[in-house]
Design an enzyme around this catalytic site. Structure first.
Site, PDB file in Angstrom:
ATOM      1  N   SER A  58       0.777  -0.873   0.136  1.00  0.00           N
ATOM      2  CA  SER A  58       0.104   0.078   0.095  1.00  0.00           C
ATOM      3  C   SER A  58       0.924   1.458  -0.009  1.00  0.00           C
ATOM      4  CB  SER A  58      -0.977  -0.190   1.542  1.00  0.00           C
ATOM      5  OG  SER A  58      -1.261   1.069   1.647  1.00  0.00           O
ATOM      6  N   VAL A  63       7.324   1.712   4.171  1.00  0.00           N
ATOM      7  CA  VAL A  63       8.626   1.494   3.013  1.00  0.00           C
ATOM      8  C   VAL A  63       7.586   1.785   1.926  1.00  0.00           C
ATOM      9  CG1 VAL A  63       8.735  -1.462   2.697  1.00  0.00           C
ATOM     10  CG2 VAL A  63       8.705  -0.675   5.875  1.00  0.00           C
ATOM     11  N   CYS A  64       6.295   0.836   1.904  1.00  0.00           N
ATOM     12  CA  CYS A  64       6.050   1.056   0.343  1.00  0.00           C
ATOM     13  C   CYS A  64       6.067   2.298  -0.092  1.00  0.00           C
ATOM     14  CB  CYS A  64       4.524   0.961  -0.161  1.00  0.00           C
ATOM     15  SG  CYS A  64       4.123  -0.654  -0.170  1.00  0.00           S
ATOM     16  N   GLU A  65       6.737   3.437   0.625  1.00  0.00           N
ATOM     17  CA  GLU A  65       6.534   5.258   0.371  1.00  0.00           C
ATOM     18  C   GLU A  65       7.734   4.904  -0.463  1.00  0.00           C
ATOM     19  OE1 GLU A  65       6.376   9.549   2.159  1.00  0.00           O
ATOM     20  OE2 GLU A  65       5.900   8.006   2.997  1.00  0.00           O
ATOM     21  N   THR A  68       8.691   3.478  -3.365  1.00  0.00           N
ATOM     22  CA  THR A  68       8.041   4.490  -4.630  1.00  0.00           C
ATOM     23  C   THR A  68       8.830   5.398  -5.397  1.00  0.00           C
ATOM     24  OG1 THR A  68       5.624   3.636  -3.932  1.00  0.00           O
ATOM     25  CG2 THR A  68       6.113   5.095  -5.946  1.00  0.00           C
TER      26      THR A  68
END
Length: 170
Positions: A58, A63-65, A68
């Protein structure tokens, strides 16, 4: 459909990945997901460029931020490479995230509707109906050249290894 229970933990808890695990040398399966405007986007839409598929759980997690943002920065330095970030976040949430974080060098796709990518590439977390973290690198002919399924979902993937493979293909 295969189920793998020994390959992923989320917060230390074992989870089940379902779908077909891809391996180096495989022909990448065609998939369709949704762009921010809700229009379909298929792997074939990326054309005959090297492709990096950055798989995140998500965009609204740290971590996903980070993942990305890192690939958005790398995309600005790479020619003839398409970087796709895919999650099951709604397209509206992805659009908001990209606007707030100046993400404009990667294509963000939502797999929320049918988990077509998640199932065909083996990234679907059965218990959560989310995607596990990972990276898939494809050459210009859509042959898998690198794949990483992160074993603990809160860990970062190996960016350097993926980018080394990419640079060897361009």
């Amino acid at each position: 459909m295969s189920r793998r229970t020994d390959t992923l933990t989320v917060g230390g808890k074992p989870m089940t990945l379902i779908g077909t695990e891809v391996s180096v040398g495989d022909k990448a399966p065609e998939f369709t997901a949704l762009k921010a405007d809700m229009s379909p986007y298929s792997l074939s839409d990326a054309g005959d460029k090297v492709k990096v598929i950055s798989v995140v759980t998500s965009l609204d997690t740290g971590v996903c931020e980070t993942q990305t943002i890192r690939f958005n920065e790398e995309a600005a330095k790479l020619e003839d490479v398409v970087i796709i970030t895919i999650s099951v976040d709604l397209p509206f949430a992805q659009k908001r995230f990209c606007s707030a974080n100046d993400i404009d060098n990667v294509i963000t796709l939502s797999d929320y509707r049918e988990l077509d990518f998640g199932t065909k590439y083996g990234f679907e977390i059965e218990e959560l109906r989310l995607l596990s973290r990972g990276i898939v690198v494809l050459d210009k002919d859509n042959t898998v050249k690198h794949v990483e399924y992160v074993s603990e979902n809160s860990n970062q993937p190996d960016y350097d290894k993926a980018l080394e493979v990419v640079k060897g293909l361009i």
